[in-house]
Scaffold this active site. Structure first.
Site, PDB file in Angstrom:
ATOM      1  N   GLN A 260      29.394  43.738  40.492  1.00 41.11           N
ATOM      2  CA  GLN A 260      30.627  43.886  41.270  1.00 41.11           C
ATOM      3  C   GLN A 260      30.556  45.124  42.151  1.00 41.11           C
ATOM      4  OE1 GLN A 260      33.548  42.365  42.840  1.00 41.11           O
ATOM      5  NE2 GLN A 260      33.048  41.402  40.903  1.00 41.11           N
ATOM      6  N   HIS A 263      28.926  45.256  45.780  1.00 40.87           N
ATOM      7  CA  HIS A 263      29.568  44.626  46.926  1.00 40.87           C
ATOM      8  C   HIS A 263      29.976  45.632  47.992  1.00 40.87           C
ATOM      9  CE1 HIS A 263      30.047  40.348  46.288  1.00 40.87           C
ATOM     10  NE2 HIS A 263      30.369  40.540  45.023  1.00 40.87           N
ATOM     11  N   GLU A 328      40.947  40.258  39.786  1.00 37.66           N
ATOM     12  CA  GLU A 328      40.384  39.151  40.560  1.00 37.66           C
ATOM     13  C   GLU A 328      39.440  38.331  39.672  1.00 37.66           C
ATOM     14  OE1 GLU A 328      37.643  38.564  44.601  1.00 37.66           O
ATOM     15  OE2 GLU A 328      37.705  40.491  43.556  1.00 37.66           O
ATOM     16  N   HIS A 329      38.497  39.013  39.038  1.00 44.50           N
ATOM     17  CA  HIS A 329      37.551  38.378  38.116  1.00 44.50           C
ATOM     18  C   HIS A 329      37.756  38.969  36.723  1.00 44.50           C
ATOM     19  CE1 HIS A 329      35.451  38.558  42.105  1.00 44.50           C
ATOM     20  NE2 HIS A 329      35.280  37.280  41.850  1.00 44.50           N
ATOM     21  N   ASP A 362      30.618  32.877  41.641  1.00 41.88           N
ATOM     22  CA  ASP A 362      30.429  33.307  43.025  1.00 41.88           C
ATOM     23  C   ASP A 362      29.670  32.275  43.834  1.00 41.88           C
ATOM     24  OD1 ASP A 362      31.785  35.663  42.864  1.00 41.88           O
ATOM     25  OD2 ASP A 362      30.022  36.934  42.628  1.00 41.88           O
ATOM     26  N   HIS A 421      78.396  18.160  58.702  1.00 39.93           N
ATOM     27  CA  HIS A 421      77.643  17.713  57.530  1.00 39.93           C
ATOM     28  C   HIS A 421      78.497  16.724  56.727  1.00 39.93           C
ATOM     29  CE1 HIS A 421      74.863  20.942  58.357  1.00 39.93           C
ATOM     30  NE2 HIS A 421      74.148  20.683  57.267  1.00 39.93           N
TER      31      HIS A 421
END
Length: 436
Positions: A260, A263, A328-329, A362, A421
């Site tokens: 991770q 990245h 996220e993960h 991924d 209406h």
């Protein structure tokens, strides 16, 4: 290098700091720049795209050079190995198979008195797919965005991605796009690419929805054009949170944290464990694996600023902290991951067991890797087929059915002060006149 925390209050404070890492004064300054870019592209079209590509990417393009040519697309297949092509095609099949199961289906139900209710799903007319460049090429991101659009039935999908110094797009990215059915590709990135998709230029069409991750400028641009177009999410820097017990393999945990961190300097890599022994082993193992790491400088920066180990007494406490962070993960490297899963409420993607590294998701497990970040997993979900579709309600009443509910509708309309209406129902519900 990896900090270890045992105090709960300190752990919560650190997790909040990491979650908030993109919300600072610099972001506000960048938003002003992004607004200027959006307005320039909206007014000047292609000329603005060429200007910003030269300014930010140091690439000079001609007016006719924005779109990737058919010859370049054909040539890309000659530039990738058979092994890479096979891997791209396998990933495509896996992702397509998963997303076909998620495609929503239109439905109708027939009630009493000829009342028909339903929901009709249709794809957007045109989708814009953003694929980041810069530090690496991402054929996997192409597939994760393009395949759901194709499964949804989007009739036109276009892709934008930053050009390299030689004006070229990575061959693997072009091959992945073609495998997913994308042949309309433009060499432009950053906020200017989002502006082009949102407003349209002489060359690039206006789209209905924009998907795909990018840097902070891309994210801010998506935020500002939302409403003019739909977007998938506001993706921040990537993050992984691993919950591990005393049985976890420290080598596996360490490499998953580094996977991770490599990245981006803003990537977050967090371990929550019930074992101090594992925490110490993972710290040593991370340092050992970094020694000859090809992306050592970048990865060390991420680990130093946003790497963290938290030692807790129970897995239930680990789950509580994870839910507050909403990663996220999330990897569950514990003896019984399915039992722990019952305590998990918020996560973009969950990887169960020691043999399921995040890299599986991924690349080719099937579920999408474009996921909610920065705590947004509390209310948001992964990119999917639904991102490229919208639904319309279907309603049909017979005169009998309308007559039965007319009084209630008229009362509600009167309560809201909307006489037409009320009358739109009253005039239909009263006995019909007979004309000669």
């Amino acid at each position: 290098m990896l900090r270890t925390i045992t105090q709960l209050s300190e752990a919560k404070a650190e997790l909040q700091r990491i979650c908030d890492r993109i919300h600072d004064d610099q972001v506000l300054h960048k938003e002003a720049t992004v607004r200027e870019i959006l307005q320039s592209v909206r007014r000047q079209g292609d000329r603005a795209l060429l200007h910003y590509t030269a300014e930010f990417d140091q690439v000079t393009l001609e007016l006719g050079g924005l779109r990737v040519s058919g010859a370049e697309l054909d040539a890309a297949y000659q530039q990738v190995s058979k092994e890479l092509l096979d891997a791209i095609q396998l990933a495509h099949r896996q992702i397509e198979s998963f997303h076909r199961q998620r495609k929503p289906k239109s439905w109708v139900q027939f009630g009493d008195d000829e009342v028909v209710l339903g929901k009709r799903y249709t794809p957007v007319d045109c989708a814009g797919l953003y694929v980041p460049g810069g530090r690496a090429c991402y054929p996997s991101t192409v597939l994760m965005n393009a395949v759901p659009a194709a499964v949804a039935g989007v009739p036109r999908a276009v892709m934008v991605t930053p050009p390299g110094p030689d004006k070229q797009i990575d061959a693997a990215v072009l091959v992945a796009a073609q495998e997913a059915g994308i042949h309309e590709i433009y060499r432009v990135g950053g906020a200017q690419a989002i502006a082009a998709l949102a407003y349209g230029t002489e060359t690039i069409p206006k789209v209905d929805v924009i998907t795909g991750p990018g840097n902070v400028y891309v994210t801010l641009a998506k935020k500002l054009v939302y409403g003019t177009v739909g977007i998938d999410s506001l993706a921040g820097p990537s993050e992984v949170l691993i919950i591990a017990d005393h049985l976890a393999n420290p080598v596996f945990v360490a490499v998953d944290l580094l996977a991770q961190a490599e990245h981006d300097p803003l990537a977050a890599a967090i371990l929550i464990t019930t074992s101090m022994t594992l925490a110490e082993q993972v710290t040593r193992e991370v340092e050992a694996q970094l020694v000859n790491h090809p992306r050592r400088t970048l990865t060390e920066k991420a680990i130093a600023h946003y790497g963290l180990i938290i030692v807790v007494n129970t897995l239930e406490r680990a789950a509580e902290l994870s839910n507050e962070f909403a990663p996220e993960h999330l990897e569950l490297e514990v003896e019984d991951p399915w039992a722990l899963l019952e305590h998990i409420r918020h996560a973009g993607a969950i990887f169960l067991g020691s043999d399921t590294p995040e890299a599986v998701g991924d690349y080719l497990a099937g579920p999408n890797h474009t996921l909610p970040t920065s705590g947004s997993a509390r209310f948001a979900s992964a990119l999917g087929v639904e991102t490229f579709m919208k639904h319309s309600s279907l309603i049909q009443y017979s005169s009998t059915a309308l007559s039965k509910v007319a009084n209630a509708i008229e009362i509600l309309a009167d309560a809201e002060g909307l006489p037409s209406h009320r009358d739109s129902v009253r005039l239909r519900a009263r006995p019909k006149p007979h004309y000669p």
